[in-house]
Design an enzyme around this catalytic site. Structure first.
Site, PDB file in Angstrom:
ATOM      1  N   HIS A 152       0.839  -1.193   0.000  1.00 38.57           N
ATOM      2  CA  HIS A 152       0.000   0.000   0.000  1.00 38.57           C
ATOM      3  C   HIS A 152       0.879   1.249   0.000  1.00 38.57           C
ATOM      4  O   HIS A 152       1.809   1.353   0.808  1.00 38.57           O
ATOM      5  CB  HIS A 152      -0.897   0.032   1.251  1.00 38.57           C
ATOM      6  CG  HIS A 152      -1.637  -1.233   1.511  1.00 38.57           C
ATOM      7  ND1 HIS A 152      -1.953  -1.664   2.777  1.00 38.57           N
ATOM      8  CD2 HIS A 152      -2.126  -2.183   0.668  1.00 38.57           C
ATOM      9  CE1 HIS A 152      -2.609  -2.815   2.712  1.00 38.57           C
ATOM     10  NE2 HIS A 152      -2.721  -3.153   1.442  1.00 38.57           N
ATOM     11  N   TYR A 204       3.274   2.752  13.721  1.00 43.38           N
ATOM     12  CA  TYR A 204       3.640   3.762  12.742  1.00 43.38           C
ATOM     13  C   TYR A 204       2.964   5.099  13.037  1.00 43.38           C
ATOM     14  O   TYR A 204       1.787   5.179  13.340  1.00 43.38           O
ATOM     15  CB  TYR A 204       3.393   3.307  11.303  1.00 43.38           C
ATOM     16  CG  TYR A 204       2.084   2.644  10.989  1.00 43.38           C
ATOM     17  CD1 TYR A 204       1.074   3.348  10.338  1.00 43.38           C
ATOM     18  CD2 TYR A 204       1.868   1.295  11.297  1.00 43.38           C
ATOM     19  CE1 TYR A 204      -0.124   2.735  10.011  1.00 43.38           C
ATOM     20  CE2 TYR A 204       0.672   0.675  10.973  1.00 43.38           C
ATOM     21  CZ  TYR A 204      -0.323   1.411  10.328  1.00 43.38           C
ATOM     22  OH  TYR A 204      -1.510   0.809  10.009  1.00 43.38           O
TER      23      TYR A 204
END
Length: 476
Positions: free
Chosen positions: A70, A133
């Protein structure tokens, strides 16, 4: 196994902007501790100050769980909280590095900075793996994403565990091969005030591809209360403010004062807030009118502001507002000449029609043509010159408006002595309406700009070219 005691440091990869980071992990028999994100230290070590706004955690209980590939329209900083992962990154941005691949294993002592448009995929190599993240934009269903099939033969990612033996979502299995991927476009530059003389020059300089968006006032009004939400600003990288209220005499009226402050000060403050909140570069075009013109030398960028009239005061306020954006270029210019109605065109028309003008000779400056101003703005952006304020005018000897008028007459094949020199006070003595005070010295120092590697064209040479190319027909 996690390595303890590493020093904070970075390693560039073959994908531009994708940077692998070693993180110091402190541990003993009880466990370990690390600073997963420490802005001051990491920025000092070279990590982009990318302004994270959201923290996400992905947990995978089984070895071999595979996610991706992605590419999101934001930057992210990925690290491991527990366990170990194999990471694969593919550049899916438009450009020469499209399709480049980088792979690495991440454990708690290794992190990676992933720039916008670089596809990322992860395969767990240990049970109970969690990776974290930070991202610098909030997730949005309307954002534009780019995907690549995990099994694409072109990039040929060397998965440690074959894809046939791991858990993959149906969506990830259905993503396109590289040949069918539409590359992610770069962030855009928005030119505000695109229908004005400078705006048109910027379009001619920058071009019409989809990296640039040009907005006239009908498309984007900086004075609109909804301006801050008028765009998905994370899709942009730069705003160039080429618009302004420039009717210096009308600005001395009640209505003009309101309009000047709305466009030149409040509107710029809105752009600065947009730039600050979305980590954009703001280019704001300012004016010699922020000074009172009493200096006996060319004005430097750090000279104290001392505007005389409403227009100058509103522009000075705009300068201060623009400087609140961390990434800003305030470009001060003077005596701007572009296509359309301007002083040079007016003088050429008078010369052709046999009219002998009276022109002021006690204001000193340098001509700046809009194509040169646009070229200089492009240079500041593309050279990544240090952010700040820059004077940008034509170069060469300082001149007066009367001298410019005589040059126009001579270059147009007419007698320069037909121009009569008068003082500013004499010129406006019979004015029917308000008259704004003008700075008598508008010469701006170009040393700081030259230090970036940009040398403006001589104003006299630019005037000759302008007359040759733009006024060869009917100058009226």
């Amino acid at each position: 196994m996690t390595t303890f005691g590493k020093a904070l440091g970075s390693t560039e990869t073959n994908i531009p902007g994708l940077v692998l980071w070693d993180l110091p992990v402190h541990g003993d028999t009880r466990g370990w501790f690390k600073e997963n994100w420490q802005r001051e230290k990491m920025v000092a070590a070279g990590l982009p100050d990318f302004g994270p706004v959201q923290n996400n955690i992905s947990f995978n209980d089984a070895i071999g769980t595979t996610r991706g590939i992605h590419a999101e329209p934001w930057d992210k900083f990925v690290s491991v909280a527990s366990g170990r992962i194999f990471g694969a990154w593919v550049d899916l941005r438009r450009g020469p590095s499209f399709g480049e691949v980088f792979t690495a294993e991440l454990d708690p002592s290794v992190a990676i900075f992933v720039p916008r448009g670089v596809g990322n995929a992860y395969q767990t190599l240990a049970a109970d793996t969690a990776y974290v993240y930070l991202v610098n934009d909030h997730w949005s269903p309307t954002a534009s994403y780019t995907f690549l099939n995990l099994a694409d033969e072109t990039v040929a990612i060397p998965w440690p565990i074959p894809l046939a033996d791991v858990e993959i979502s149906p969506k990830d299995l259905a993503h396109p091969r590289l040949a069918d991927v539409e590359p992610m476009a770069p962030r855009k530059t928005l030119v505000v005030g695109a229908n004005g003389q400078l705006g048109r020059a910027l379009r001619a300089e920058l071009g019409d591809d989809d990296r640039f968006e040009y907005a006239g006032r009908a498309d984007f009004d900086v004075t609109d209360q909804d301006a801050a939400t008028a765009r998905r600003w994370r899709d942009y990288d730069t705003i160039i403010n080429a618009g302004a209220y420039t009717a210096v005499d009308t600005a001395e009226t009640a209505e003009g004062r309101r309009a000047a402050w709305a466009a030149n000060a409040a509107g710029v403050a809105t752009l600065a807030r947009i730039a600050s909140e979305n980590d954009l570069t703001l280019v704001h075009v300012s004016s010699d009118y922020v000074f009172d013109g009493t200096s006996e030398r060319p004005y430097r960028e750090d000279d104290a502001l001392s505007p005389l009239g409403v227009y100058g005061q509103s522009k000075a306020a705009g300068d201060l507002a623009a400087q609140t954006a961390a990434r800003h270029y305030v470009v001060r210019t003077s005596w701007v000449i572009g296509d359309g109605k301007n002083f040079v065109r007016t003088m050429a028309s008078l010369a052709e029609r046999g009219i002998d003008p009276k022109v002021v000779g006690d204001q000193t400056g340098r001509l700046t043509f809009t194509d040169e101003l646009a070229r200089g703005i492009r240079h500041l952006l593309e050279s990544h010159a240090p952010y700040g304020t820059y004077n940008l005018t034509g170069s060469g000897d300082a001149t007066t408006w009367a001298d410019v008028a005589r040059s126009v007459f001579a270059l147009s094949g007419h007698d320069a002595d037909r121009v009569t020199t008068v003082t500013t006070d004499e010129y406006f003595a019979a004015a029917d309406g308000p008259v704004a005070p003008r700075p008598r010295n508008s010469v701006l120092s170009l040393e700081k700009l030259s230090g970036t590697g940009f040398e403006p064209r001589d104003g006299g040479e630019a005037l000759r070219d302008h007359l040759q190319h733009h006024l060869s027909g009917d100058p009226s």
